[in-house]
Design a protein around this motif. Sequence first.
Motif, PDB file in Angstrom:
ATOM      1  N   ARG A   1       0.829  -1.203   0.000  1.00  0.00           N
ATOM      2  CA  ARG A   1       0.000   0.000   0.000  1.00  0.00           C
ATOM      3  C   ARG A   1       0.867   1.258   0.000  1.00  0.00           C
ATOM      4  NH1 ARG A   1       0.241  -2.350   4.928  1.00  0.00           N
ATOM      5  NH2 ARG A   1       0.738  -1.006   6.721  1.00  0.00           N
ATOM      6  N   ILE A   2       0.257   2.348  -0.444  1.00  0.00           N
ATOM      7  CA  ILE A   2       0.900   3.656  -0.447  1.00  0.00           C
ATOM      8  C   ILE A   2       0.237   4.504   0.624  1.00  0.00           C
ATOM      9  CG2 ILE A   2       1.413   5.734  -1.788  1.00  0.00           C
ATOM     10  CD1 ILE A   2       1.128   4.035  -4.311  1.00  0.00           C
ATOM     11  N   GLU A   3       1.040   5.039   1.544  1.00  0.00           N
ATOM     12  CA  GLU A   3       0.527   5.920   2.575  1.00  0.00           C
ATOM     13  C   GLU A   3       1.011   7.346   2.326  1.00  0.00           C
ATOM     14  OE1 GLU A   3       1.790   4.147   6.232  1.00  0.00           O
ATOM     15  OE2 GLU A   3       0.181   2.649   6.200  1.00  0.00           O
ATOM     16  N   VAL A   4       0.186   8.316   2.698  1.00  0.00           N
ATOM     17  CA  VAL A   4       0.442   9.721   2.385  1.00  0.00           C
ATOM     18  C   VAL A   4       0.372  10.554   3.663  1.00  0.00           C
ATOM     19  CG1 VAL A   4      -0.350  11.722   1.078  1.00  0.00           C
ATOM     20  CG2 VAL A   4      -0.555   9.436   0.088  1.00  0.00           C
ATOM     21  N   GLN A   5       1.310  11.500   3.803  1.00  0.00           N
ATOM     22  CA  GLN A   5       1.264  12.472   4.895  1.00  0.00           C
ATOM     23  C   GLN A   5       1.396  13.873   4.306  1.00  0.00           C
ATOM     24  OE1 GLN A   5       4.516  12.497   7.751  1.00  0.00           O
ATOM     25  NE2 GLN A   5       3.122  13.107   9.410  1.00  0.00           N
ATOM     26  N   PRO A   6       0.346  14.707   4.388  1.00  0.00           N
ATOM     27  CA  PRO A   6       0.397  16.032   3.780  1.00  0.00           C
ATOM     28  C   PRO A   6       0.910  17.104   4.745  1.00  0.00           C
ATOM     29  CG  PRO A   6      -1.845  15.551   4.460  1.00  0.00           C
ATOM     30  CD  PRO A   6      -1.010  14.353   4.848  1.00  0.00           C
TER      31      PRO A   6
ATOM     32  N   PRO B   1      -3.869  25.000   0.646  1.00  0.00           N
ATOM     33  CA  PRO B   1      -3.110  24.134  -0.261  1.00  0.00           C
ATOM     34  C   PRO B   1      -2.048  23.336   0.488  1.00  0.00           C
ATOM     35  CG  PRO B   1      -2.342  26.387  -0.442  1.00  0.00           C
ATOM     36  CD  PRO B   1      -3.563  26.431   0.448  1.00  0.00           C
ATOM     37  N   LEU B   2      -1.658  22.237  -0.115  1.00  0.00           N
ATOM     38  CA  LEU B   2      -0.516  21.487   0.401  1.00  0.00           C
ATOM     39  C   LEU B   2       0.765  22.237   0.042  1.00  0.00           C
ATOM     40  CD1 LEU B   2      -1.448  17.799  -0.543  1.00  0.00           C
ATOM     41  CD2 LEU B   2      -2.129  19.138   1.452  1.00  0.00           C
ATOM     42  N   VAL B   3       1.704  22.293   0.981  1.00  0.00           N
ATOM     43  CA  VAL B   3       3.014  22.901   0.716  1.00  0.00           C
ATOM     44  C   VAL B   3       4.122  21.854   0.822  1.00  0.00           C
ATOM     45  CG1 VAL B   3       2.345  25.242   1.341  1.00  0.00           C
ATOM     46  CG2 VAL B   3       3.133  23.663   3.132  1.00  0.00           C
ATOM     47  N   GLY B   4       3.712  20.618   0.976  1.00  0.00           N
ATOM     48  CA  GLY B   4       4.660  19.509   1.017  1.00  0.00           C
ATOM     49  C   GLY B   4       3.888  18.213   1.148  1.00  0.00           C
ATOM     50  N   ILE B   5       4.570  17.114   0.875  1.00  0.00           N
ATOM     51  CA  ILE B   5       3.914  15.814   0.974  1.00  0.00           C
ATOM     52  C   ILE B   5       4.964  14.735   1.205  1.00  0.00           C
ATOM     53  CG2 ILE B   5       3.985  15.406  -1.528  1.00  0.00           C
ATOM     54  CD1 ILE B   5       1.261  14.017  -1.227  1.00  0.00           C
ATOM     55  N   ARG B   6       4.615  13.749   2.029  1.00  0.00           N
ATOM     56  CA  ARG B   6       5.429  12.555   2.210  1.00  0.00           C
ATOM     57  C   ARG B   6       4.627  11.363   1.714  1.00  0.00           C
ATOM     58  NH1 ARG B   6       6.910  14.070   8.437  1.00  0.00           N
ATOM     59  NH2 ARG B   6       8.696  15.461   8.040  1.00  0.00           N
ATOM     60  N   VAL B   7       5.287  10.463   1.021  1.00  0.00           N
ATOM     61  CA  VAL B   7       4.639   9.235   0.562  1.00  0.00           C
ATOM     62  C   VAL B   7       5.564   8.071   0.873  1.00  0.00           C
ATOM     63  CG1 VAL B   7       3.166  10.216  -1.233  1.00  0.00           C
ATOM     64  CG2 VAL B   7       5.528   9.655  -1.781  1.00  0.00           C
ATOM     65  N   ARG B   8       4.984   6.938   1.232  1.00  0.00           N
ATOM     66  CA  ARG B   8       5.803   5.763   1.532  1.00  0.00           C
ATOM     67  C   ARG B   8       5.098   4.509   1.044  1.00  0.00           C
ATOM     68  NH1 ARG B   8       5.306   6.009   8.171  1.00  0.00           N
ATOM     69  NH2 ARG B   8       3.133   5.285   8.347  1.00  0.00           N
ATOM     70  N   LEU B   9       5.915   3.537   0.667  1.00  0.00           N
ATOM     71  CA  LEU B   9       5.427   2.259   0.155  1.00  0.00           C
ATOM     72  C   LEU B   9       5.690   1.205   1.221  1.00  0.00           C
ATOM     73  CD1 LEU B   9       4.235   0.969  -2.446  1.00  0.00           C
ATOM     74  CD2 LEU B   9       6.594   0.499  -3.155  1.00  0.00           C
ATOM     75  N   VAL B  10       4.641   0.572   1.698  1.00  0.00           N
ATOM     76  CA  VAL B  10       4.788  -0.395   2.792  1.00  0.00           C
ATOM     77  C   VAL B  10       3.985  -1.648   2.484  1.00  0.00           C
ATOM     78  CG1 VAL B  10       5.174   1.390   4.537  1.00  0.00           C
ATOM     79  CG2 VAL B  10       2.850   0.637   4.051  1.00  0.00           C
ATOM     80  N   GLY B  11       4.231  -2.714   3.280  1.00  0.00           N
ATOM     81  CA  GLY B  11       3.449  -3.935   3.143  1.00  0.00           C
ATOM     82  C   GLY B  11       4.138  -4.975   2.279  1.00  0.00           C
ATOM     83  N   GLY B  12       3.371  -6.022   1.934  1.00  0.00           N
ATOM     84  CA  GLY B  12       3.901  -7.159   1.198  1.00  0.00           C
ATOM     85  C   GLY B  12       4.518  -6.790  -0.135  1.00  0.00           C
ATOM     86  N   GLN B  13       5.702  -7.329  -0.404  1.00  0.00           N
ATOM     87  CA  GLN B  13       6.439  -7.170  -1.655  1.00  0.00           C
ATOM     88  C   GLN B  13       6.882  -5.738  -1.930  1.00  0.00           C
ATOM     89  OE1 GLN B  13       5.168  -9.321  -5.143  1.00  0.00           O
ATOM     90  NE2 GLN B  13       3.842 -10.676  -3.959  1.00  0.00           N
ATOM     91  N   ALA B  14       6.812  -4.855  -0.929  1.00  0.00           N
ATOM     92  CA  ALA B  14       7.228  -3.468  -1.143  1.00  0.00           C
ATOM     93  C   ALA B  14       8.706  -3.371  -1.523  1.00  0.00           C
ATOM     94  CB  ALA B  14       6.952  -2.634   0.108  1.00  0.00           C
ATOM     95  N   GLU B  15       9.509  -4.369  -1.081  1.00  0.00           N
ATOM     96  CA  GLU B  15      10.944  -4.313  -1.390  1.00  0.00           C
ATOM     97  C   GLU B  15      11.222  -4.496  -2.873  1.00  0.00           C
ATOM     98  OE1 GLU B  15       9.817  -8.536  -0.858  1.00  0.00           O
ATOM     99  OE2 GLU B  15       9.454  -6.692   0.284  1.00  0.00           O
ATOM    100  N   ARG B  16      10.240  -4.953  -3.644  1.00  0.00           N
ATOM    101  CA  ARG B  16      10.442  -5.162  -5.082  1.00  0.00           C
ATOM    102  C   ARG B  16      10.177  -3.909  -5.905  1.00  0.00           C
ATOM    103  NH1 ARG B  16       6.508  -9.425  -6.976  1.00  0.00           N
ATOM    104  NH2 ARG B  16       7.505  -8.870  -8.947  1.00  0.00           N
ATOM    105  N   PHE B  17       9.638  -2.873  -5.261  1.00  0.00           N
ATOM    106  CA  PHE B  17       9.216  -1.699  -6.007  1.00  0.00           C
ATOM    107  C   PHE B  17       9.680  -0.419  -5.324  1.00  0.00           C
ATOM    108  CE2 PHE B  17       6.146  -5.068  -6.815  1.00  0.00           C
ATOM    109  CZ  PHE B  17       6.102  -5.085  -8.200  1.00  0.00           C
TER     110      PHE B  17
END
Length: 301
Positions: free
Chosen positions: A176-181, A208-224
């Motif tokens: 999954r992709i998680e977002v922090q604005p 408005p957003l002035v920044g954003i963090r995104v992260r890839l977590v969970g199963g098989q995340a190490e492949r992408f």
Amino acid sequence: MRNGEPSEREATVDIDRGLFILRCVSGAASDAPPLAMVRPTPSSEPYIEVISAPGIINGFLSGVGECVVIRAERAGQLSIKLKVANSSASADVSFKIEPISGTGRTTPIDSVSGPSETLSADRAIAGGSAPKFTILAHVSRRGDVEVEAGAWIAGPEAPAAIEGLEIRGSLTSGMRIEVQPLVATNPRRWMDWAPAGAFAGTRGRALPLVGIRVRLVGGQAERFVLAADALFLGSPIVSKRGRDLELVNSAGGDPLVGLRLNIESETTAVVENAAGAANTTAVLQRLEPSRVRVFRAAGNK
């Protein structure tokens, strides 16, 4: 054509969905070697990207051994425009297209015999594909806008303040992709992390957003890895790749007016290093036909 005048040849090449390297493999020695510009054709621009090394004009090749990476979300076409400084210089140049993953024999594609001719050969498909998703974004004065992965929200052609977003779609094996604005309150503040399927940001509050963090977590995340391009008002595009990204304008408070987000196989994050390190500036001019040969790497049979 008189000596000293420039000359040109342009051809189109079919590209399948996948990740490829297009390399200049041979050309006549000259004090003024032929130059090439590789771009998606107009109809393929939305889903084919040409990537050069940092500091190089995207798609620009100035000599033998230089290369670009081709990233195609779906099948399309590339335009290869070859330029020589004058009619007395040789423009006999060969290129090779090969998938990033796997190896195979090299099959020549017929030389171009006329301007803008489409080259034909067996297609090579890069192995593997990244999961797909969509992004729902709330954009100032436009409301909710939903785009596919890899497409711009607002962006260079139609910048507008992005106030929040939501990642939609099921990814592979629980990934999954998680977002922090980072919201333009006074003072600015990071909101809580929002999981896929949850809206992150605000609606109807002109924040408005002035920044954003995104992260890839969970199963098989190490492949992408995540690939993100962010455009802040008055600043150049910021591009990052990785499993945990932070996109914030160096000026601090300018709104996010364009965002493009995608998932790539881990290989994609490092292939830009394969491009040549030359830093050359070219002025593109109208030119006449010359010989262009393209080779395509095909899988083993």
